[in-house]
Design an enzyme around this catalytic site. Structure first.
Site, mmCIF file in Angstrom:
data_model
loop_
_atom_site.group_PDB
_atom_site.id
_atom_site.type_symbol
_atom_site.label_atom_id
_atom_site.label_comp_id
_atom_site.label_asym_id
_atom_site.label_seq_id
_atom_site.Cartn_x
_atom_site.Cartn_y
_atom_site.Cartn_z
ATOM 1 C CG HIS A 182 0.455 6.206 -0.474
ATOM 2 N ND1 HIS A 182 -0.729 6.909 -1.326
ATOM 3 C CD2 HIS A 182 -0.321 5.793 0.435
ATOM 4 C CE1 HIS A 182 -1.848 6.602 -0.422
ATOM 5 N NE2 HIS A 182 -1.345 5.778 0.674
ATOM 6 C CG HIS A 226 -1.768 1.298 1.369
ATOM 7 N ND1 HIS A 226 -3.140 1.110 1.211
ATOM 8 C CD2 HIS A 226 -1.637 2.418 1.872
ATOM 9 C CE1 HIS A 226 -3.679 2.228 1.444
ATOM 10 N NE2 HIS A 226 -2.732 2.900 1.923
ATOM 11 C CD GLU A 227 1.562 3.504 3.880
ATOM 12 O OE1 GLU A 227 1.565 4.383 3.116
ATOM 13 O OE2 GLU A 227 0.582 3.270 4.650
ATOM 14 C CG HIS A 248 0.406 8.549 -7.507
ATOM 15 N ND1 HIS A 248 -0.825 8.450 -7.084
ATOM 16 C CD2 HIS A 248 0.530 9.340 -8.446
ATOM 17 C CE1 HIS A 248 -1.552 9.350 -7.775
ATOM 18 N NE2 HIS A 248 -0.772 9.714 -8.706
HETATM 19 ZN ZN LIG Z 1 -2.976 5.213 2.167
#
Ligand SMILES: [Zn+2]
Length: 637
Positions: free
Chosen positions: A425, A421-422, A428
């Site tokens: 980010h 998940h991290e 991105h």
């Molecule tokens: Zn998040």
């Protein structure tokens, strides 16, 4: 998908970047590594903050230098509309200061987070907080001045100064609010009214967090729990049904005793939104709220419409839940216990990084090569140590350096999923920082959780293909389904309530605690299939609205549902996509805020103004349920 706190979107970019990406994960039970000192952890598992500044001394020196530049920002006051050259110069100067400030702040934050006990670290972090407030105040004149430049003059500016082009999006995002901007004396009055605008939320917060006399109950194991919001969410998943009933009835009973006060507060919040809608000439409170991010109201309506159309899919899940829990009748208090006992899915750090690389291989070689950089060049602080901040986050605001990730890795599947998940980010941020000028580098909040949640979905898909043990599969699939219920359906249920109460108030109807309960209960019963005999919803639980702080966040929660939908659709497309899709996805990751959120998603094939993304998400959810039923049938359960 983890809850993120709302922030105002027009905040300076550095604040957006820092606040946005925190992920609250709970720490797992004891594991040998937990208490190892920071010094005993090998460097390769710790982030390298020297990439930002070599030492605290160097940091201090730079901080003084940046501080000295604030005065020059202020010197542009009153001059922005003068000429294209002057506007360009001011924007360049300001954004460069902001960029350097962000780097300073991230250094202070990371250092403090790696050991929160060191008072020098905390002092540095606090200094940066104050400096940030001063920077915000110093630059506060810029947006109103840009807004005041006439359209024709701006167009002329772009012609005479081609370099200004990189600020086109930034300027457009300010100028498009012209229709809702008032004369100067009127704006002063609106600004004065701002003193009262937070009151409803403040009173709500005081009542629900401090003053309300929450009950204390005794659970079947003899343990006593005080049922405030935390005690409630901590004990509602109990495997003992009697305890769940007790928890639900005591907690919601306590809230219900204050429904008149809660109702008056929430009505005050709605009336505030109506005030701003009226004075700023919007057609509805919804339109005003969504206009901040330039999201069409049709996206909101479509979400509610699609969720309602697909309630049979939620009901299918609820029936499956009933079957797995083995209860005669499913009640609202049966929502939280795990469907299957959580099984141990241990994954070491080194295994996790390899697994994630394999799971995300569908995103292409360049993506995987960048993952390698993150793993091998000390972007990540992997393990817990005494004094370290809990949870996990990605911090992508150091534009000229690289993103950082804080983890508290404890060797479970959930930790690996959080890492994926991290990394979503981080990738991105990395690609946007690399491909956009600073002003357009930070992605809009509507897109914030798309890349991260898509990574979780891709990891899930990969893991399910690999894991053969049926209990482990059931555990993963069950948790995945709960994500669909709590993120997609439940947040839309909130969004529908929020819309309904504002619409009634806009028509001049009176809103009281009893009215809120009536509306909420009606929606809750519909979502959970009360009338179809899917779930029994006791009338008392209609007070649940008083437990949700998000109703004070001005049409915020629907974004949990839309970003979850978008990420599921995107993951589906990536799995079946091929090289063309990989290219589009990298463009998406590289686009920052160079365009508005909806067109940005459209370019990667996810058109949130149509039904397609939602239908893809439902297809996924049904496939997960097929799989669960298949396993249960085989087990004869
Ligand atoms: Zn998040």
């Amino acid at each position: 998908m983890k809850f993120f706190r709302p922030i105002s979107v027009r905040k300076p970019l550095f604040l957006t970047l820092i606040v946005l990406l925190m992920t609250g994960i709970s720490m797992q039970a004891a594991e040998p590594k937990k208490n190892q000192s920071r010094d005993s952890i090998a460097d390769k598992y710790k982030w390298n903050i020297a990439d930002l500044f070599a030492s605290n001394d160097e940091w201090k020196q730079k901080k003084n230098e940046v501080d000295g530049q604030f005065e020059k920002i202020a010197s542009y006051k009153g001059l922005l509309g003068q000429s294209a050259a002057r506007l360009y110069e001011a924007l360049e100067f300001y954004h460069n200061v902001e960029k350097e400030f962000a780097r300073l702040m991230i250094y202070a934050n990371l250092q403090s987070d790696q050991d929160t006990r060191v008072s020098e670290n905390l002092a540095m972090k606090q200094e940066m907080g104050q400096m940030g407030t001063r920077l915000e105040k110093t630059a506060a004149f810029m947006e109103p001045e840009i807004l005041a430049i006439p359209d024709a003059a701006i167009e002329q500016f772009f012609k005479t100064e081609p370099k200004l082009e990189k600020y086109r999006m930034y300027i457009d995002d300010i100028q498009r609010r012209k229709a809702h901007t008032l004369s100067e004396p009127e704006e002063k009055i609106v600004a004065e009214a701002g003193r009262m605008s937070g009151t409803a939320q403040e009173i709500y917060s005081i009542l629900s967090n401090a003053d309300l006399p929450y009950p204390t109950i005794k659970l079947s194991d003899g343990r006593e729990v005080r049922l405030d919001a935390q005690g409630y969410s901590g004990s509602r998943a109990s495997n003992v049904r009697e305890d769940r009933i007790n928890v639900f009835n005591s907690f919601f009973g306590a809230l219900d005793g204050y429904r008149r006060t809660f109702g008056t507060e929430l009505n005050a919040e709605v009336q505030k939104n109506i005030f701003y809608k009226n004075v700023r000439n919007y057609e509805s409170c919804l339109q005003r709220a969504l206009d901040k991010n330039n999201i069409p109201v049709s996206v909101y309506h479509k979400l509610i419409e699609n969720v309602n159309k697909n309630l049979p899919t939620l009901h299918r899940y609820l029936k499956l839940r009933k079957r797995m829990l083995g209860v005669e009748e499913l009640h609202y208090y049966d929502m939280y216990p795990s469907l299957v006992p959580n099984v141990d899915l241990k994954v070491s750090w080194d295994e996790a990084t390899e697994e994630i690389k394999k799971a995300l291989a569908v995103l292409g070689e360049q993506y995987v090569a960048t993952l390698d950089k993150a793993f091998n060049s000390r972007w990540i602080d992997a393990f817990p140590n005494p004094g370290k901040r809990s949870g996990a986050y990605s911090s992508g605001g150091a534009y000229d350096v690289h993103p950082y990730i804080l983890m508290n890795y404890n060797g479970q599947y959930d930790d690996m999923s959080t890492l994926a998940h991290e990394l979503g980010h981080t990738m991105h941020s990395y690609f946007s920082n690399k491909n956009q000028p600073y002003v357009n580098a930070s992605y809009p909040i509507f897109l914030a959780e798309v890349a991260s949640t898509a990574n979780e979905a891709l990891l899930m898909d990969y893991s399910l293909k690999k894991i053969k043990d049926q209990d482990k599969r059931l555990s993963l699939l069950g948790n995945y389904l709960e994500d669909f219920r709590t993120t997609l359906f439940r947040q839309t249920q909130f969004a529908e309530f929020e819309l309904k109460i504002h619409e009634l108030a806009e028509k001049g109807e009176a809103l009281t605690g009893d009215k809120f309960t009536e509306i909420y209960l009606d929606i809750l019963k519909r979502y959970y299939g009360h009338n179809e005999g899917v779930t029994v919803i006791d009338d008392l639980y209609g007070i649940e609205w008083a437990y949700i702080p998000h109703f004070y966040y001005n049409f915020y929660v629907f974004q949990y549902s839309t970003s979850f939908t978008a990420s599921q659709a995107l993951a589906e497309k990536m799995i079946h996509g091929g090289p063309e899709m990989v290219k589009k996805y990298l463009n998406f990751l590289s686009s920052g805020r160079s365009d508005y959120a909806i067109p940005t998603l459209k370019k990667v094939g996810v058109d949130m103004t149509t039904d397609e993304p939602f239908n893809l998400a439902m297809k996924k959810m049904n496939a997960v349920m097929d799989e669960i039923e298949h396993i249960l049938d085989a087990k004869g359960k």
